[in-house]
Design an enzyme around this catalytic site. Structure first.
Site, PDB file in Angstrom:
ATOM      1  N   HIS A  77      -2.865  -8.947   3.371  1.00  0.00           N
ATOM      2  CA  HIS A  77      -4.607  -9.678   3.947  1.00  0.00           C
ATOM      3  C   HIS A  77      -4.921 -10.688   5.251  1.00  0.00           C
ATOM      4  O   HIS A  77      -3.953 -11.614   5.292  1.00  0.00           O
ATOM      5  CB  HIS A  77      -5.468 -10.666   2.555  1.00  0.00           C
ATOM      6  CG  HIS A  77      -5.486  -9.552   1.376  1.00  0.00           C
ATOM      7  ND1 HIS A  77      -6.011  -9.756   0.408  1.00  0.00           N
ATOM      8  CD2 HIS A  77      -5.924  -7.716   1.449  1.00  0.00           C
ATOM      9  CE1 HIS A  77      -6.181  -8.536  -1.119  1.00  0.00           C
ATOM     10  NE2 HIS A  77      -5.689  -7.442  -0.199  1.00  0.00           N
ATOM     11  N   LYS A  94      -1.571  -2.601   8.502  1.00  0.00           N
ATOM     12  CA  LYS A  94      -2.870  -1.889   8.518  1.00  0.00           C
ATOM     13  C   LYS A  94      -2.564  -2.426  10.156  1.00  0.00           C
ATOM     14  O   LYS A  94      -1.995  -3.605  10.351  1.00  0.00           O
ATOM     15  CB  LYS A  94      -3.812  -2.456   8.461  1.00  0.00           C
ATOM     16  CG  LYS A  94      -4.229  -2.081   6.833  1.00  0.00           C
ATOM     17  CD  LYS A  94      -6.159  -2.387   7.182  1.00  0.00           C
ATOM     18  CE  LYS A  94      -6.166  -1.139   4.996  1.00  0.00           C
ATOM     19  NZ  LYS A  94      -7.412  -1.705   4.805  1.00  0.00           N
ATOM     20  N   TYR A  99      -8.875 -10.756  -7.136  1.00  0.00           N
ATOM     21  CA  TYR A  99      -8.419 -10.905  -8.012  1.00  0.00           C
ATOM     22  C   TYR A  99      -8.841 -12.068  -9.301  1.00  0.00           C
ATOM     23  O   TYR A  99      -8.108 -12.552 -10.400  1.00  0.00           O
ATOM     24  CB  TYR A  99      -6.678 -10.672  -7.805  1.00  0.00           C
ATOM     25  CG  TYR A  99      -6.231  -9.762  -6.880  1.00  0.00           C
ATOM     26  CD1 TYR A  99      -6.461  -8.576  -7.483  1.00  0.00           C
ATOM     27  CD2 TYR A  99      -6.195  -9.843  -6.107  1.00  0.00           C
ATOM     28  CE1 TYR A  99      -6.816  -7.684  -6.645  1.00  0.00           C
ATOM     29  CE2 TYR A  99      -6.308  -8.536  -5.201  1.00  0.00           C
ATOM     30  CZ  TYR A  99      -6.176  -7.640  -5.891  1.00  0.00           C
ATOM     31  OH  TYR A  99      -5.799  -6.302  -4.525  1.00  0.00           O
ATOM     32  N   HIS A 112      -3.149   2.051  -5.631  1.00  0.00           N
ATOM     33  CA  HIS A 112      -3.885   1.378  -5.474  1.00  0.00           C
ATOM     34  C   HIS A 112      -3.734   0.034  -6.339  1.00  0.00           C
ATOM     35  O   HIS A 112      -4.580  -0.920  -6.122  1.00  0.00           O
ATOM     36  CB  HIS A 112      -4.937   1.602  -5.107  1.00  0.00           C
ATOM     37  CG  HIS A 112      -5.751   0.358  -3.703  1.00  0.00           C
ATOM     38  ND1 HIS A 112      -5.242   0.401  -2.251  1.00  0.00           N
ATOM     39  CD2 HIS A 112      -6.742  -0.360  -3.748  1.00  0.00           C
ATOM     40  CE1 HIS A 112      -5.445  -0.479  -1.683  1.00  0.00           C
ATOM     41  NE2 HIS A 112      -6.353  -1.787  -2.338  1.00  0.00           N
ATOM     42  N   ARG A 154      -1.152  -1.601  -7.163  1.00  0.00           N
ATOM     43  CA  ARG A 154      -1.541  -3.162  -5.621  1.00  0.00           C
ATOM     44  C   ARG A 154      -2.597  -3.773  -6.557  1.00  0.00           C
ATOM     45  O   ARG A 154      -2.027  -5.687  -6.188  1.00  0.00           O
ATOM     46  CB  ARG A 154      -1.877  -2.894  -4.652  1.00  0.00           C
ATOM     47  CG  ARG A 154      -1.904  -3.919  -3.548  1.00  0.00           C
ATOM     48  CD  ARG A 154      -2.448  -3.302  -2.151  1.00  0.00           C
ATOM     49  NE  ARG A 154      -3.073  -3.794  -1.152  1.00  0.00           N
ATOM     50  CZ  ARG A 154      -2.778  -4.157  -0.405  1.00  0.00           C
ATOM     51  NH1 ARG A 154      -1.060  -4.288  -0.398  1.00  0.00           N
ATOM     52  NH2 ARG A 154      -3.191  -5.302   0.328  1.00  0.00           N
ATOM     53  N   ARG A 179       1.237  -1.075   0.205  1.00  0.00           N
ATOM     54  CA  ARG A 179      -0.285   0.106   0.570  1.00  0.00           C
ATOM     55  C   ARG A 179       0.622   0.982  -0.250  1.00  0.00           C
ATOM     56  O   ARG A 179       2.203   0.772   0.276  1.00  0.00           O
ATOM     57  CB  ARG A 179      -0.916  -0.045   1.191  1.00  0.00           C
ATOM     58  CG  ARG A 179      -1.658  -1.229   1.508  1.00  0.00           C
ATOM     59  CD  ARG A 179      -2.130  -1.412   2.373  1.00  0.00           C
ATOM     60  NE  ARG A 179      -3.417  -2.640   2.837  1.00  0.00           N
ATOM     61  CZ  ARG A 179      -3.033  -3.146   3.471  1.00  0.00           C
ATOM     62  NH1 ARG A 179      -2.080  -3.964   4.157  1.00  0.00           N
ATOM     63  NH2 ARG A 179      -3.795  -4.337   3.559  1.00  0.00           N
TER      64      ARG A 179
END
Length: 294
Positions: free
Chosen positions: A264, A168, A273, A238, A241, A144
């Site tokens: 994730h 995150k 994806y 993004h 990404r 990110r």
């Protein structure tokens, strides 16, 4: 109660500044709605009926999309869950409130043939060397933009050929990097240190003044570079990404490996994806099979 909740998600949950601001904005907007429509000054006194009417207001009066409304409902759920835990309320007004259905969107990505068009001119120029590394780091690692901005020099392990990334909620993960990318990093650091010999920070990639990059700065660099090679409407960090993940999957990478690299927590987040891959297979079938276009 709102201030206590914001302090909770900031210090205990360790949400990012951006996420905290979004929660605060969502809750304050709902609070204003309660005052204007119901003359209710205490958000903890809201009822399920009030929440339902708020959803209708957002949808019909404000014209907001289901995705945006669902995000705001998620903020309310977290807040009232906190209120229940703190015994500020006995029943959550979010009981029975379901998320709105929203159309599934394919993750936007740049095709490989367009990525091959990316080029950088200006041998040895700091800005050119920096922009190339910024772009390649995002594309080759799938990180990110906030993670890129948070990288320090010592996060690069040259021996193990890997990066330590803080994602995150400050969760750390390791991302492998290639030898060419490592060489690009080394070259950039030499040019950077010549450009800013008196630099007093340990940030890996810096802006034009030798300082930490802002989200807007990263966006502008990526938008400019992608604008020269693709007609894709979205040209954000993004998108790179998404491009990384899609290209990896198309080349046969294991989806769980991609999940770990992207950071994730749920495999379902990575599975978006696979839809791109399926769409690509459909196009190949329709163009190659004798009856594919019938």
């Amino acid at each position: 109660m709102l201030e206590r909740f914001i302090r909770y998600i900031k210090t205990e949950k360790r949400y990012s500044t951006h996420t905290v601001s979004a929660y605060k904005r969502d809750l304050e907007q709902f609070g204003k709605y309660l005052i204007n429509i119901y003359e209710l000054n205490d958000i903890t006194k809201a009822t399920t009926v009030m929440v339902r009417s708020y959803i209708v207001y957002l949808k019909n009066e404000e014209g907001e999309e289901s995705r945006s409304i669902n995000r705001k409902m998620s903020s309310l759920r977290s807040f009232y869950k906190f209120c229940l835990r703190e015994e500020a309320i006995e029943v959550s007004p979010m009981q029975g409130i379901k998320s709105l259905k929203q159309p599934k969107e394919l993750a936007k990505f740049v095709p490989e043939h367009d990525m091959e068009k990316v080029s950088f001119e200006g041998d040895g120029d700091f800005k050119v060397v920096r922009d190339e590394l910024l772009f390649e780091m995002l594309y080759q690692t799938g990180m990110r933009q906030a993670e890129l901005r948070g990288l320090n020099d010592n996060d690069v392990d040259e021996v193990a050929m890997q990066l330590k990334v803080r994602g995150k909620r400050n969760k750390e993960r390791i991302i492998p990097i290639s030898k060419p990318l490592l060489e690009m990093i080394d070259n950039y650091k030499k040019v950077r240190d010549e450009q800013f010999p008196a630099r007093d920070n340990v940030i890996l990639i810096v802006d034009d003044r030798g300082l930490a990059m802002s989200p807007t700065f990263v966006y502008r660099v990526v938008h400019r570079i992608l604008g020269s090679v693709t007609t894709l409407e979205q040209k954000s960090p993004h998108v790179l990404r998404h491009t990384f993940a899609t290209h990896m999957l198309n080349e046969g990478a294991d989806i769980r490996a991609i999940q770990k690299i992207l950071g994730h927590s749920s495999l379902s987040s990575t599975q978006i994806y696979t839809h791109n891959t399926i769409e690509q297979l459909k196009e190949i079938y329709q163009s190659a099979h004798p009856l594919g276009d019938e």
